[in-house]
Scaffold this motif. Structure first.
Motif, PDB file in Angstrom:
ATOM      1  N   HIS A  67       0.734  -1.216  -0.121  1.00  0.00           N
ATOM      2  CA  HIS A  67      -0.100  -0.060  -0.077  1.00  0.00           C
ATOM      3  C   HIS A  67       0.748   1.325  -0.095  1.00  0.00           C
ATOM      4  CE1 HIS A  67      -3.508  -2.632   0.419  1.00  0.00           C
ATOM      5  NE2 HIS A  67      -2.831  -3.109   1.653  1.00  0.00           N
ATOM      6  N   LYS A  68       0.776   2.076   1.019  1.00  0.00           N
ATOM      7  CA  LYS A  68       1.511   3.391   1.257  1.00  0.00           C
ATOM      8  C   LYS A  68       2.851   3.218   2.112  1.00  0.00           C
ATOM      9  CE  LYS A  68      -2.426   6.296   0.824  1.00  0.00           C
ATOM     10  NZ  LYS A  68      -3.249   7.340   1.417  1.00  0.00           N
ATOM     11  N   GLU A  69       3.278   2.018   2.303  1.00  0.00           N
ATOM     12  CA  GLU A  69       4.686   1.599   2.928  1.00  0.00           C
ATOM     13  C   GLU A  69       5.375   0.533   2.342  1.00  0.00           C
ATOM     14  OE1 GLU A  69       2.077   1.503   7.203  1.00  0.00           O
ATOM     15  OE2 GLU A  69       2.318  -0.188   6.302  1.00  0.00           O
ATOM     16  N   VAL A  70       6.705   0.835   2.980  1.00  0.00           N
ATOM     17  CA  VAL A  70       7.618  -0.274   2.399  1.00  0.00           C
ATOM     18  C   VAL A  70       8.129  -1.003   3.515  1.00  0.00           C
ATOM     19  CG1 VAL A  70       9.938  -0.447   1.526  1.00  0.00           C
ATOM     20  CG2 VAL A  70       8.476   1.221   0.454  1.00  0.00           C
ATOM     21  N   VAL A  71       7.983  -2.345   3.489  1.00  0.00           N
ATOM     22  CA  VAL A  71       8.564  -3.145   4.648  1.00  0.00           C
ATOM     23  C   VAL A  71      10.059  -3.885   4.316  1.00  0.00           C
ATOM     24  CG1 VAL A  71       7.764  -5.408   5.775  1.00  0.00           C
ATOM     25  CG2 VAL A  71       6.037  -3.810   4.855  1.00  0.00           C
ATOM     26  N   ILE A  72      10.718  -3.529   5.264  1.00  0.00           N
ATOM     27  CA  ILE A  72      12.140  -4.031   5.349  1.00  0.00           C
ATOM     28  C   ILE A  72      12.342  -5.319   6.414  1.00  0.00           C
ATOM     29  CG2 ILE A  72      14.590  -3.707   5.520  1.00  0.00           C
ATOM     30  CD1 ILE A  72      13.936  -0.619   4.770  1.00  0.00           C
ATOM     31  N   GLU A  73      12.461  -6.553   5.664  1.00  0.00           N
ATOM     32  CA  GLU A  73      12.730  -7.554   6.831  1.00  0.00           C
ATOM     33  C   GLU A  73      14.123  -7.860   6.874  1.00  0.00           C
ATOM     34  OE1 GLU A  73      10.126 -10.901   5.536  1.00  0.00           O
ATOM     35  OE2 GLU A  73       8.226  -9.886   6.610  1.00  0.00           O
ATOM     36  N   ILE A  74      14.607  -8.042   8.138  1.00  0.00           N
ATOM     37  CA  ILE A  74      15.969  -8.472   8.477  1.00  0.00           C
ATOM     38  C   ILE A  74      15.879  -9.697   9.243  1.00  0.00           C
ATOM     39  CG2 ILE A  74      18.419  -7.809   9.100  1.00  0.00           C
ATOM     40  CD1 ILE A  74      17.383  -4.748   8.735  1.00  0.00           C
ATOM     41  N   GLN A  76      10.135   9.760  14.137  1.00  0.00           N
ATOM     42  CA  GLN A  76      10.326  10.439  12.651  1.00  0.00           C
ATOM     43  C   GLN A  76       9.421   9.857  11.781  1.00  0.00           C
ATOM     44  OE1 GLN A  76      12.305  13.051  12.480  1.00  0.00           O
ATOM     45  NE2 GLN A  76      12.915  12.922  14.436  1.00  0.00           N
ATOM     46  N   PHE A  77       8.952   8.474  11.741  1.00  0.00           N
ATOM     47  CA  PHE A  77       8.307   7.866  10.896  1.00  0.00           C
ATOM     48  C   PHE A  77       6.982   7.184  11.376  1.00  0.00           C
ATOM     49  CE2 PHE A  77      12.746   6.853  10.085  1.00  0.00           C
ATOM     50  CZ  PHE A  77      13.060   7.461   8.821  1.00  0.00           C
ATOM     51  N   HIS A  78       6.668   7.533  12.571  1.00  0.00           N
ATOM     52  CA  HIS A  78       5.408   7.187  13.205  1.00  0.00           C
ATOM     53  C   HIS A  78       5.125   5.711  12.941  1.00  0.00           C
ATOM     54  CE1 HIS A  78       5.034  11.400  13.359  1.00  0.00           C
ATOM     55  NE2 HIS A  78       5.204  11.757  12.320  1.00  0.00           N
ATOM     56  N   THR A  79       6.040   4.850  12.911  1.00  0.00           N
ATOM     57  CA  THR A  79       5.959   3.326  13.071  1.00  0.00           C
ATOM     58  C   THR A  79       6.758   2.849  13.871  1.00  0.00           C
ATOM     59  OG1 THR A  79       7.505   3.223  11.338  1.00  0.00           O
ATOM     60  CG2 THR A  79       5.366   3.241  10.503  1.00  0.00           C
ATOM     61  N   GLU A  80       6.729   1.522  14.111  1.00  0.00           N
ATOM     62  CA  GLU A  80       7.519   0.878  15.005  1.00  0.00           C
ATOM     63  C   GLU A  80       8.409  -0.095  14.470  1.00  0.00           C
ATOM     64  OE1 GLU A  80       5.275  -0.067  18.604  1.00  0.00           O
ATOM     65  OE2 GLU A  80       4.245  -1.726  17.403  1.00  0.00           O
ATOM     66  N   ILE A  81       9.509  -0.646  15.105  1.00  0.00           N
ATOM     67  CA  ILE A  81      10.019  -1.934  14.734  1.00  0.00           C
ATOM     68  C   ILE A  81       9.324  -3.130  15.675  1.00  0.00           C
ATOM     69  CG2 ILE A  81      12.320  -3.213  14.654  1.00  0.00           C
ATOM     70  CD1 ILE A  81      13.531  -0.355  15.135  1.00  0.00           C
ATOM     71  N   ASN A  82       9.107  -4.036  14.752  1.00  0.00           N
ATOM     72  CA  ASN A  82       8.581  -5.408  15.187  1.00  0.00           C
ATOM     73  C   ASN A  82       9.568  -6.550  15.192  1.00  0.00           C
ATOM     74  OD1 ASN A  82       5.997  -4.401  15.733  1.00  0.00           O
ATOM     75  ND2 ASN A  82       5.376  -4.399  13.676  1.00  0.00           N
ATOM     76  N   VAL A  83       9.622  -7.422  16.138  1.00  0.00           N
ATOM     77  CA  VAL A  83      10.485  -8.652  16.013  1.00  0.00           C
ATOM     78  C   VAL A  83       9.811  -9.663  16.378  1.00  0.00           C
ATOM     79  CG1 VAL A  83      11.189  -8.047  18.601  1.00  0.00           C
ATOM     80  CG2 VAL A  83      12.616  -9.338  16.882  1.00  0.00           C
ATOM     81  N   LYS A  84      10.260 -10.927  15.714  1.00  0.00           N
ATOM     82  CA  LYS A  84       9.901 -12.240  16.025  1.00  0.00           C
ATOM     83  C   LYS A  84      10.891 -13.085  16.086  1.00  0.00           C
ATOM     84  CE  LYS A  84       8.300 -13.451  11.339  1.00  0.00           C
ATOM     85  NZ  LYS A  84       7.226 -13.886  10.447  1.00  0.00           N
ATOM     86  N   SER A  85      10.915 -14.331  17.049  1.00  0.00           N
ATOM     87  CA  SER A  85      11.892 -15.278  16.963  1.00  0.00           C
ATOM     88  C   SER A  85      11.574 -16.429  16.693  1.00  0.00           C
ATOM     89  CB  SER A  85      12.580 -15.082  18.212  1.00  0.00           C
ATOM     90  OG  SER A  85      13.645 -16.045  18.372  1.00  0.00           O
ATOM     91  N   THR A  86      12.488 -17.208  15.760  1.00  0.00           N
ATOM     92  CA  THR A  86      11.977 -18.724  15.338  1.00  0.00           C
ATOM     93  C   THR A  86      13.335 -19.394  15.906  1.00  0.00           C
ATOM     94  OG1 THR A  86      13.225 -18.464  13.360  1.00  0.00           O
ATOM     95  CG2 THR A  86      10.767 -17.947  13.692  1.00  0.00           C
ATOM     96  N   ARG A  87      13.029 -20.753  15.747  1.00  0.00           N
ATOM     97  CA  ARG A  87      14.552 -21.746  15.956  1.00  0.00           C
ATOM     98  C   ARG A  87      15.633 -21.468  15.126  1.00  0.00           C
ATOM     99  NH1 ARG A  87      14.546 -26.925  13.518  1.00  0.00           N
ATOM    100  NH2 ARG A  87      12.832 -27.039  12.002  1.00  0.00           N
ATOM    101  N   TYR A  88      15.346 -20.771  13.904  1.00  0.00           N
ATOM    102  CA  TYR A  88      16.524 -20.467  13.186  1.00  0.00           C
ATOM    103  C   TYR A  88      17.186 -19.242  13.363  1.00  0.00           C
ATOM    104  CZ  TYR A  88      14.176 -24.360  10.423  1.00  0.00           C
ATOM    105  OH  TYR A  88      13.772 -25.673  10.006  1.00  0.00           O
ATOM    106  N   GLY A  89      16.219 -18.180  13.898  1.00  0.00           N
ATOM    107  CA  GLY A  89      16.944 -17.009  13.955  1.00  0.00           C
ATOM    108  C   GLY A  89      15.724 -15.731  14.400  1.00  0.00           C
ATOM    109  N   VAL A 135      13.790 -12.078  13.293  1.00  0.00           N
ATOM    110  CA  VAL A 135      13.391 -11.387  12.223  1.00  0.00           C
ATOM    111  C   VAL A 135      12.801 -10.027  12.610  1.00  0.00           C
ATOM    112  CG1 VAL A 135      11.866 -11.386   9.991  1.00  0.00           C
ATOM    113  CG2 VAL A 135      12.594 -13.554  10.728  1.00  0.00           C
ATOM    114  N   PHE A 136      13.690  -8.897  12.225  1.00  0.00           N
ATOM    115  CA  PHE A 136      13.318  -7.570  12.419  1.00  0.00           C
ATOM    116  C   PHE A 136      12.590  -7.144  11.167  1.00  0.00           C
ATOM    117  CE2 PHE A 136      16.313  -8.457  15.730  1.00  0.00           C
ATOM    118  CZ  PHE A 136      16.171  -7.752  16.673  1.00  0.00           C
ATOM    119  N   THR A 137      11.325  -6.348  11.518  1.00  0.00           N
ATOM    120  CA  THR A 137      10.579  -5.797  10.424  1.00  0.00           C
ATOM    121  C   THR A 137      10.424  -4.421  10.760  1.00  0.00           C
ATOM    122  OG1 THR A 137       9.048  -7.796  10.412  1.00  0.00           O
ATOM    123  CG2 THR A 137       8.274  -5.712   9.379  1.00  0.00           C
ATOM    124  N   VAL A 138      11.036  -3.441   9.697  1.00  0.00           N
ATOM    125  CA  VAL A 138      10.854  -2.132   9.768  1.00  0.00           C
ATOM    126  C   VAL A 138      10.099  -1.604   8.671  1.00  0.00           C
ATOM    127  CG1 VAL A 138      12.295  -0.066   9.574  1.00  0.00           C
ATOM    128  CG2 VAL A 138      13.258  -2.262  10.654  1.00  0.00           C
TER     129      VAL A 138
END
Length: 434
Positions: A360-367, A409-422, A424-427
């Motif tokens: 939509h009006k956003e860009v999602v960066i997953e690390i 600055q961006f009015h969003t937040e960083i989300n994080v989830k964890s699995t047995r592999y590693g 994942v941070f979502t910006v």
């Protein structure tokens, strides 16, 4: 002073937070002047220009003068309040002495405590109140002026006057205490806000210092290989000269060109870091993929040294209008933390995957990394200030400041989830900032 409905009841003055009671008194005396002026005008009209009418007209003129004296200076308040109190007391006593009970004019006496308790100090109020009560009580007893009120009637009036006064008195102080309590709560809230702002500035400074230390280390890594190239070119030329060998012009030009290109590269590296630390924030239109590549280039020497592989494939061009330096700082903090975890846990085939897609009006960066994930007891605290799993090697500010940057600055937040592999941070980055 400018006359307006907004400031007419405070005589156009400004009052501090600790002048609540004085402000209330100015409001009451202005109300008393306005309402009594209306009564004087009414009396002047219905009394048909008699002696009493001209007396009421003179009181109306005094109210006008008092009104403008109050606007001229706060120091005139005492004079005006005592004058109004004297006039009011005199008139109310006259109501008992010269009017008939059937005319019901004695009811004006019950306005007296409402005005008196706000106009003058408590000690002065008591004196004037006792004078009023005393003069009313002796009205039917004195032999000089014929009074149409009986002693029972004046006693009943006095009794009701005392009850009304007590009610007004306690209401007044209850209201003042409430205002003071609200003022104390406001001051306490302001202190807390100032402390939080001070703490936030301190954390920002500490984070900047921590990031600057990391950047200096990165610059050292970034410069080491180019400087080695420059040194090698110069050394080759010096050795040939010492051995007396002839240096062809083509070789000399090639060496000098190589040195020049290397120096330009070093200069561009400094420009990049200067831009990164520039305090003013400007919205720039950039390709999000190029911005991620730029962040990766900053830590490329470290990635080579630690043998951490970055898996980032450009799928489509996505243009955003954003604060690029702040976003680079967020990405660097997340990637550097992932590298730290991969190294500290001695992960085989360490890698970090970066995935970008439009929504939509956003860009999602997953690390995402393959460091084994974050424990459940730590995942809820990683964005808190000074929380770190690195012991003495961590400041605990990187992810906290990254989250603050995204929120402010961006009015969003960083989300994080964890699995047995590693982990994942979502910006999430808006494609266009307002």
């Amino acid at each position: 002073m400018q006359m307006s409905l907004r400031n007419i009841f405070v005589s156009g003055h400004q009052f501090q937070k600790d002048e609540i009671e004085q402000r209330s008194r100015f409001q009451m005396i202005n109300i008393a002047l306005i309402t009594s002026s209306i009564a004087y005008i009414y009396g002047f009209i219905i009394n048909h220009f008699s002696a009493l009418a001209w007396f009421e007209f003179s009181l109306f003129v005094f109210n006008i003068i008092a009104f403008f004296l109050l606007r001229r200076s706060k120091q005139y308040y005492t004079f005006v309040s005592m004058s109004v109190t004297t006039i009011g007391t005199t008139l109310l006593i006259l109501l008992i002495y010269v009017t008939d009970p059937t005319q019901m004019k004695f009811v004006w006496i019950y306005t007296y405590p409402i005005v008196m308790l706000y106009l003058v100090d408590d000690r002065v109020t008591i004196v004037w109140f006792l004078i009023l009560i005393g003069m009313i009580l002796i009205a039917p007893l004195q032999p000089y002026i014929p009074v149409k009120y009986s002693f029972f009637q004046v006693f009943y009036i006095v009794f009701a006057l005392v009850i009304v006064s007590l009610i007004v008195y306690f209401y007044k102080y209850k209201m003042i205490e409430s205002k003071r309590l609200i003022l104390q709560q406001q001051e306490q809230l302001e202190r807390q806000i100032k402390e939080m702002q001070k703490k936030d500035k301190m954390l920002t400074l500490q984070s900047r210092q921590a990031v600057m230390g990391e950047m200096i280390s990165m610059i050292a890594h970034q410069w080491r290989q180019p400087l080695s190239t420059v040194t090698l070119n110069i050394s080759n030329l010096q050795v040939k000269k010492l051995l007396g060998e002839e240096i062809p012009d083509t070789e000399l030009d090639s060496a000098l060109e190589n040195i020049s290109d290397t120096v330009v590269y070093l200069s561009e590296t400094i420009d990049d870091f200067q831009t990164y630390f520039r305090p003013n924030k400007e919205i720039a239109t950039v390709d999000i993929n190029e911005l991620v590549k730029k962040a990766i280039s900053f830590i490329e020497p470290r990635l080579k040294k630690t043998r951490v592989e970055i898996r980032f494939n450009v799928k489509q061009r996505i243009v955003v209008a954003t604060y690029q330096n702040e976003l680079i700082q967020v990405l660097l903090n997340i990637i550097n933390n992932a590298v730290d975890e991969l190294v500290s846990r001695n992960i085989k085939n360490p890698h970090i995957g970066i995935n970008i897609f439009s929504r939509h009006k956003e860009v999602v960066i997953e690390i995402a990394d393959n460091a084994g994930g974050i424990s459940q007891e730590n995942i809820d605290s990683i964005f808190e200030p000074y929380f770190s799993t690195k012991g003495k090697n961590g400041t605990g500010l990187g992810l906290y400041m990254s989250q603050m940057i995204m929120l402010k600055q961006f009015h969003t937040e960083i989300n994080v989830k964890s699995t047995r592999y590693g982990s994942v941070f979502t910006v999430v980055v808006p494609k266009k900032l307002a």
